[in-house]
Design a protein around this motif. Structure first.
Motif, PDB file in Angstrom:
ATOM      1  N   VAL A 170      15.434  34.792  42.430  1.00  0.00           N
ATOM      2  CA  VAL A 170      16.155  36.054  42.055  1.00  0.00           C
ATOM      3  C   VAL A 170      17.682  35.989  42.141  1.00  0.00           C
ATOM      4  O   VAL A 170      18.373  35.311  42.989  1.00  0.00           O
ATOM      5  N   VAL A 171      18.376  36.763  41.158  1.00  0.00           N
ATOM      6  CA  VAL A 171      19.828  36.680  41.087  1.00  0.00           C
ATOM      7  C   VAL A 171      20.328  37.409  42.516  1.00  0.00           C
ATOM      8  O   VAL A 171      19.971  38.639  42.441  1.00  0.00           O
ATOM      9  N   LYS A 172      21.128  36.747  43.037  1.00  0.00           N
ATOM     10  CA  LYS A 172      21.839  37.671  44.291  1.00  0.00           C
ATOM     11  C   LYS A 172      23.098  37.769  44.252  1.00  0.00           C
ATOM     12  O   LYS A 172      23.658  38.793  44.888  1.00  0.00           O
ATOM     13  N   ALA A 173      23.814  36.990  43.299  1.00  0.00           N
ATOM     14  CA  ALA A 173      25.219  37.233  43.243  1.00  0.00           C
ATOM     15  C   ALA A 173      25.851  36.823  41.657  1.00  0.00           C
ATOM     16  O   ALA A 173      25.128  35.887  41.187  1.00  0.00           O
ATOM     17  N   ALA A 174      26.804  37.527  41.080  1.00  0.00           N
ATOM     18  CA  ALA A 174      27.511  36.795  39.981  1.00  0.00           C
ATOM     19  C   ALA A 174      28.837  36.407  40.328  1.00  0.00           C
ATOM     20  O   ALA A 174      29.583  37.160  41.080  1.00  0.00           O
ATOM     21  N   LEU A 175      29.348  35.327  39.910  1.00  0.00           N
ATOM     22  CA  LEU A 175      30.698  34.758  40.161  1.00  0.00           C
ATOM     23  C   LEU A 175      31.329  34.566  38.715  1.00  0.00           C
ATOM     24  O   LEU A 175      30.735  34.099  37.895  1.00  0.00           O
ATOM     25  N   PHE A 176      32.443  35.037  38.852  1.00  0.00           N
ATOM     26  CA  PHE A 176      33.139  35.234  37.359  1.00  0.00           C
ATOM     27  C   PHE A 176      34.763  35.486  37.664  1.00  0.00           C
ATOM     28  O   PHE A 176      35.273  35.736  38.764  1.00  0.00           O
ATOM     29  N   LYS A 177      35.567  35.001  36.761  1.00  0.00           N
ATOM     30  CA  LYS A 177      36.879  34.989  36.672  1.00  0.00           C
ATOM     31  C   LYS A 177      37.381  36.165  35.873  1.00  0.00           C
ATOM     32  O   LYS A 177      36.805  36.553  34.877  1.00  0.00           O
ATOM     33  N   VAL A 178      38.316  36.832  36.503  1.00  0.00           N
ATOM     34  CA  VAL A 178      39.070  38.129  35.584  1.00  0.00           C
ATOM     35  C   VAL A 178      40.507  37.811  35.456  1.00  0.00           C
ATOM     36  O   VAL A 178      40.934  37.067  36.572  1.00  0.00           O
ATOM     37  N   ALA A 179      41.377  38.560  35.009  1.00  0.00           N
ATOM     38  CA  ALA A 179      42.752  38.215  35.202  1.00  0.00           C
ATOM     39  C   ALA A 179      43.407  39.638  34.667  1.00  0.00           C
ATOM     40  O   ALA A 179      43.078  40.409  33.758  1.00  0.00           O
ATOM     41  N   GLU A 180      44.514  39.941  35.256  1.00  0.00           N
ATOM     42  CA  GLU A 180      45.600  41.055  34.943  1.00  0.00           C
ATOM     43  C   GLU A 180      46.868  40.618  34.932  1.00  0.00           C
ATOM     44  O   GLU A 180      47.342  39.218  35.773  1.00  0.00           O
ATOM     45  N   ARG A 181      47.949  41.163  34.225  1.00  0.00           N
ATOM     46  CA  ARG A 181      49.388  40.779  34.179  1.00  0.00           C
ATOM     47  C   ARG A 181      49.798  41.282  35.658  1.00  0.00           C
ATOM     48  O   ARG A 181      49.899  42.463  35.927  1.00  0.00           O
ATOM     49  N   GLY A 182      50.462  39.999  36.182  1.00  0.00           N
ATOM     50  CA  GLY A 182      51.409  40.269  37.226  1.00  0.00           C
ATOM     51  C   GLY A 182      52.687  40.324  37.130  1.00  0.00           C
ATOM     52  O   GLY A 182      53.136  40.885  35.851  1.00  0.00           O
ATOM     53  N   TYR A 183      53.872  40.134  37.917  1.00  0.00           N
ATOM     54  CA  TYR A 183      55.043  40.170  37.677  1.00  0.00           C
ATOM     55  C   TYR A 183      55.663  39.119  36.905  1.00  0.00           C
ATOM     56  O   TYR A 183      56.335  39.487  35.824  1.00  0.00           O
ATOM     57  N   ALA A 184      55.039  38.078  36.985  1.00  0.00           N
ATOM     58  CA  ALA A 184      55.631  36.777  36.231  1.00  0.00           C
ATOM     59  C   ALA A 184      54.702  36.232  35.102  1.00  0.00           C
ATOM     60  O   ALA A 184      54.707  35.178  34.730  1.00  0.00           O
ATOM     61  N   GLY A 185      53.557  36.893  35.071  1.00  0.00           N
ATOM     62  CA  GLY A 185      52.476  36.204  34.028  1.00  0.00           C
ATOM     63  C   GLY A 185      51.101  36.702  34.641  1.00  0.00           C
ATOM     64  O   GLY A 185      50.785  37.583  35.496  1.00  0.00           O
ATOM     65  N   ASP A 186      50.043  36.082  33.776  1.00  0.00           N
ATOM     66  CA  ASP A 186      48.795  36.654  34.139  1.00  0.00           C
ATOM     67  C   ASP A 186      48.427  35.896  35.768  1.00  0.00           C
ATOM     68  O   ASP A 186      48.837  34.848  36.051  1.00  0.00           O
ATOM     69  N   ILE A 187      47.710  36.860  36.355  1.00  0.00           N
ATOM     70  CA  ILE A 187      46.866  36.280  37.817  1.00  0.00           C
ATOM     71  C   ILE A 187      45.528  36.378  37.465  1.00  0.00           C
ATOM     72  O   ILE A 187      44.685  37.217  37.141  1.00  0.00           O
ATOM     73  N   GLN A 188      45.076  34.934  37.603  1.00  0.00           N
ATOM     74  CA  GLN A 188      43.626  34.752  37.443  1.00  0.00           C
ATOM     75  C   GLN A 188      42.988  34.965  38.838  1.00  0.00           C
ATOM     76  O   GLN A 188      43.452  34.360  39.677  1.00  0.00           O
ATOM     77  N   VAL A 189      42.044  35.654  38.767  1.00  0.00           N
ATOM     78  CA  VAL A 189      41.179  35.942  39.926  1.00  0.00           C
ATOM     79  C   VAL A 189      39.756  35.629  39.708  1.00  0.00           C
ATOM     80  O   VAL A 189      39.058  35.741  38.682  1.00  0.00           O
ATOM     81  N   LEU A 190      39.157  35.026  40.856  1.00  0.00           N
ATOM     82  CA  LEU A 190      37.610  34.464  40.729  1.00  0.00           C
ATOM     83  C   LEU A 190      37.134  35.430  42.111  1.00  0.00           C
ATOM     84  O   LEU A 190      37.728  35.515  43.096  1.00  0.00           O
ATOM     85  N   MET A 191      35.946  36.171  41.706  1.00  0.00           N
ATOM     86  CA  MET A 191      35.266  36.872  42.276  1.00  0.00           C
ATOM     87  C   MET A 191      33.700  36.801  42.473  1.00  0.00           C
ATOM     88  O   MET A 191      33.358  36.301  41.458  1.00  0.00           O
ATOM     89  N   ALA A 192      33.183  37.064  43.565  1.00  0.00           N
ATOM     90  CA  ALA A 192      31.623  36.973  43.748  1.00  0.00           C
ATOM     91  C   ALA A 192      31.170  38.351  43.789  1.00  0.00           C
ATOM     92  O   ALA A 192      31.863  39.152  44.817  1.00  0.00           O
ATOM     93  N   VAL A 193      30.130  38.901  43.169  1.00  0.00           N
ATOM     94  CA  VAL A 193      29.557  40.197  43.493  1.00  0.00           C
ATOM     95  C   VAL A 193      28.399  40.082  43.692  1.00  0.00           C
ATOM     96  O   VAL A 193      27.545  39.654  43.211  1.00  0.00           O
TER      97      VAL A 193
END
Length: 201
Positions: A88-111
């Motif tokens: 059974v799938v208990k969690a999803a892990l993936f990367k997202v990104a948004e533009r910060g002050y000096a460039g993209d900030i890459q974030v890894l999250m588990a949901v």
């Protein structure tokens, strides 16, 4: 024809250059082949270690590097790593990104399957040292404030930094950076909610 007279021919230099180019490309191909498996194994270990940082221990019994689904987010493709327990799938892990002050900030999250964040880590950024780099867990515990959050907790209008009437702290002199991370995490939760059925399959 002796060697000295051959050297005087116009074709000598291009032929010699061609021979060296063939030898060099052969050596590079051999080196790539010899080290390719080791590099791939090291990259897989780094990815597994990063994913394990945001996923609580014992939550999965599968190899989530091999249990993936690719989904579109705008023009980008996001790879979802699915953590399963007893199939059974208990969690999803993936990367997202948004533009910060000096460039993209890459974030890894588990949901988790209910849409709550289990963990969030910044993987890559170019923010100002001593100011924006507090988004790194080794520099500050700020990133752990996302643990257990969902689209309903806090409510959507409170998903922001305190300067924007939200619930998350900002950094003195570096509001743009935490604002970008908050936006990335909220966007990740919205993405999960929109694709929950596909992810849980």
């Amino acid at each position: 024809m002796n060697f000295e007279s051959f050297r005087e021919k116009i074709a000598y230099q291009p032929i010699l250059l061609g021979v060296f180019a063939l030898l060099a490309s052969g050596a590079l191909a051999w080196a790539s082949s010899a080290t390719g498996d080791a590099i791939a194994a090291a990259e897989a270990k780094d990815l597994r270690d990063s994913l394990a940082e945001v996923l609580p221990q014992g939550m999965a019994d599968n190899d989530f590097l091999k249990d993936t689904v690719d989904l579109k987010k705008g023009e980008k493709t996001i790879t979802i790593y699915r953590a399963r327990k007893d199939g059974v799938v208990k969690a999803a892990l993936f990367k997202v990104a948004e533009r910060g002050y000096a460039g993209d900030i890459q974030v890894l999250m588990a949901v988790d399957s209910e849409g709550k964040t289990l963990g969030v880590r910044v993987l890559k950024h170019a923010e100002t040292p001593g100011l924006g780099d507090k988004i790194e867990v080794k520099k500050d515990k700020w990133i752990k404030d996302f643990d257990g959050k969902s689209l309903g907790d806090p409510t959507p209008e409170k998903w922001g930094v305190k300067k924007d009437s939200g619930v998350f702290d900002q950094f003195a002199g570096a509001t743009i950076t935490p604002r970008a991370v908050v936006k990335a995490v909220k966007g990740g939760l919205e993405f999960f909610a929109a694709h929950k059925a596909e992810i849980s399959g």
